[in-house]
Write an enzyme that holds these catalytic residues in place. Sequence first.
Site, PDB file in Angstrom:
ATOM      1  N   HIS A 188       0.848  -1.203   0.000  1.00  0.00           N
ATOM      2  CA  HIS A 188       0.000   0.000   0.000  1.00  0.00           C
ATOM      3  C   HIS A 188       0.877   1.245   0.000  1.00  0.00           C
ATOM      4  O   HIS A 188       1.758   1.406   0.853  1.00  0.00           O
ATOM      5  CB  HIS A 188      -0.941  -0.022   1.200  1.00  0.00           C
ATOM      6  CG  HIS A 188      -1.881  -1.176   1.176  1.00  0.00           C
ATOM      7  ND1 HIS A 188      -2.234  -1.898   2.306  1.00  0.00           N
ATOM      8  CD2 HIS A 188      -2.540  -1.766   0.138  1.00  0.00           C
ATOM      9  CE1 HIS A 188      -3.067  -2.859   1.973  1.00  0.00           C
ATOM     10  NE2 HIS A 188      -3.276  -2.804   0.661  1.00  0.00           N
ATOM     11  N   GLU A 206       1.671  -5.320  11.229  1.00  0.00           N
ATOM     12  CA  GLU A 206       1.123  -3.967  11.155  1.00  0.00           C
ATOM     13  C   GLU A 206       1.966  -3.096  12.083  1.00  0.00           C
ATOM     14  O   GLU A 206       1.905  -3.227  13.304  1.00  0.00           O
ATOM     15  CB  GLU A 206      -0.351  -3.954  11.569  1.00  0.00           C
ATOM     16  CG  GLU A 206      -1.275  -4.720  10.636  1.00  0.00           C
ATOM     17  CD  GLU A 206      -1.619  -3.946   9.365  1.00  0.00           C
ATOM     18  OE1 GLU A 206      -1.161  -2.787   9.226  1.00  0.00           O
ATOM     19  OE2 GLU A 206      -2.347  -4.492   8.512  1.00  0.00           O
ATOM     20  N   HIS A 233       3.149  -3.887   6.849  1.00  0.00           N
ATOM     21  CA  HIS A 233       2.081  -2.911   6.618  1.00  0.00           C
ATOM     22  C   HIS A 233       2.063  -1.916   7.771  1.00  0.00           C
ATOM     23  O   HIS A 233       2.688  -2.122   8.804  1.00  0.00           O
ATOM     24  CB  HIS A 233       0.723  -3.615   6.527  1.00  0.00           C
ATOM     25  CG  HIS A 233       0.544  -4.430   5.279  1.00  0.00           C
ATOM     26  ND1 HIS A 233      -0.227  -4.013   4.218  1.00  0.00           N
ATOM     27  CD2 HIS A 233       1.048  -5.640   4.924  1.00  0.00           C
ATOM     28  CE1 HIS A 233      -0.190  -4.927   3.260  1.00  0.00           C
ATOM     29  NE2 HIS A 233       0.580  -5.936   3.670  1.00  0.00           N
TER      30      HIS A 233
END
Length: 545
Positions: A107, A314, A241
Amino acid sequence: MCTLHGMHVAGRRPVLLAALVATLVSIAPSAAAPVAASDFPASDSGYHNYAEMVSDIKATAAAHPTIVQAFSIGLSYKGHRIWAAKISDNVATDEDEPEVLIDALHHAREHLTVEQALYVLHALADGYGTDDEVTRLVDSREIWIVFALNPDGFVYDLTGDPYRAWRKNRQPNANGTVGTDLNRNYSYRWGCCGGSSGRPADWNYRGSRPFSAPETRAIRDFVASRVVDGVQQIRTHITLHTNGELILWPYGHTKTNVPPDMTRDDHTAFVAFGRAMAALNGYTAEQSSDLYVTDGDEIDWLYATYRIFTFTFELYPTEKPTVWQDHYPPDEKIAAQTARNREAILHLIDRADCPYADAGIARRDCGPLYDDLEIARPGWTRNPWSTDTATDGRWARGNPAGTRASGPKQLTTTASGQAGLATGLAAGRKAGSNDLDGRTSIASPAVVLPDAPGPLTFAYSFAHTKASTSRDWFRVYVWDVEADTRTVVYEEKGAGRDQDGAWAPRSVSLDAWAGKRIRVVFAAQDGSPHNIVEAQVDDVRIRRP
């Protein structure tokens, strides 16, 4: 596109072509034309932009040429190279060592993930020879890092004021919108479960089909290239991420903890492994779907397709009220927050040798051979000796249908998960429609036993009707491949009575083959007229001593 396929030399494993690839891409100009001024604002200059990232990777490889190779796994939609590095001693050779994959920036706005990937590169390269743990891991592993899977989005996100909060890639869609969410574009359970969008304008648009994005195809092809001699070499994986300070294990597409295609051993290992890493970095470990449901994501695909023990990290910070706070922490946080994950990532690299170790089941599941038969692992060979005579009921791997004849004969259950070996998976109109008729055999992949091997263990079922005789049997052979000797190590014969199917565990000593290269062969025969014979096998292991 480089897929790192190798060439065989003197019967050894492939010699990696990455050295050639690294040389070529290091002297070639970037294939991408500049989009616009693309850089972090002065207040965040501690972050690496795309060009700075590439320079850092190349400089590290140049400074450590014996242990680091830089290369590209392919091109993005707009032609940016997707840069990667291999870190290992004897880096130009594909050695028989457990492999680790780490990737970042699916992303575009998750820039801290690039910094984390670069941190790992430097921790391994700069620590080699001075840090005992790092040296041991680099000497005994092959570690692959993909630094920015979404370089187009990376560049584009930095053309805002100062950022665009962009997530997807930059591939145009048919309706004039732009971008696919790369972490919804993998093939396993793609679009299945409300965990992605079919609307191109949405932030989690899954693409027009699985692997419709060139970036996910690049990862797909690279991972496939790491199947060597029929075995996937990558054992553990992290995708980086932001944000939430979480460690997530599969599955994301279902809230079920142990779905049908995951064995209980694997789930136990994921939980223990994830919690062990979380204890090292202070994150929270949980199943991916506990955060929210996703489908078509990378970790589900890697586990379901290859049984890689795969996790999402994350990164910092914890959940914040806005996207700007979630994904754009100030550069003053980079050093502390990337160093925070050092021990957790080193633990994952270490566990590539045995992902089951944190669960305390290393001896059972980390020997020379373990196949739960949930996926079609290469190397199994039906009719290896060309002696089979079966016209029906040949060995097949899958989810068996049940049959009954005076009781259950072929079982619908397996010893674990949902798949196993069975003498014909289908049920047919009658109990005998797809049962075994004749002889069928199947051989495992070849393995080299240690000098003190553990036992061969397996679960099996052997069923027949009362017309059975001793001409019906289930057998297990050890095949010494070099000597071409075939020894029956377990046998059950038929008898003139009805015997229903039932799973039973068995254990066989392999001491007589210590140090040998062997295959395990399962065979079954229906040699009696007017009889029904069914055999099944699951969870084939050669345990650690």
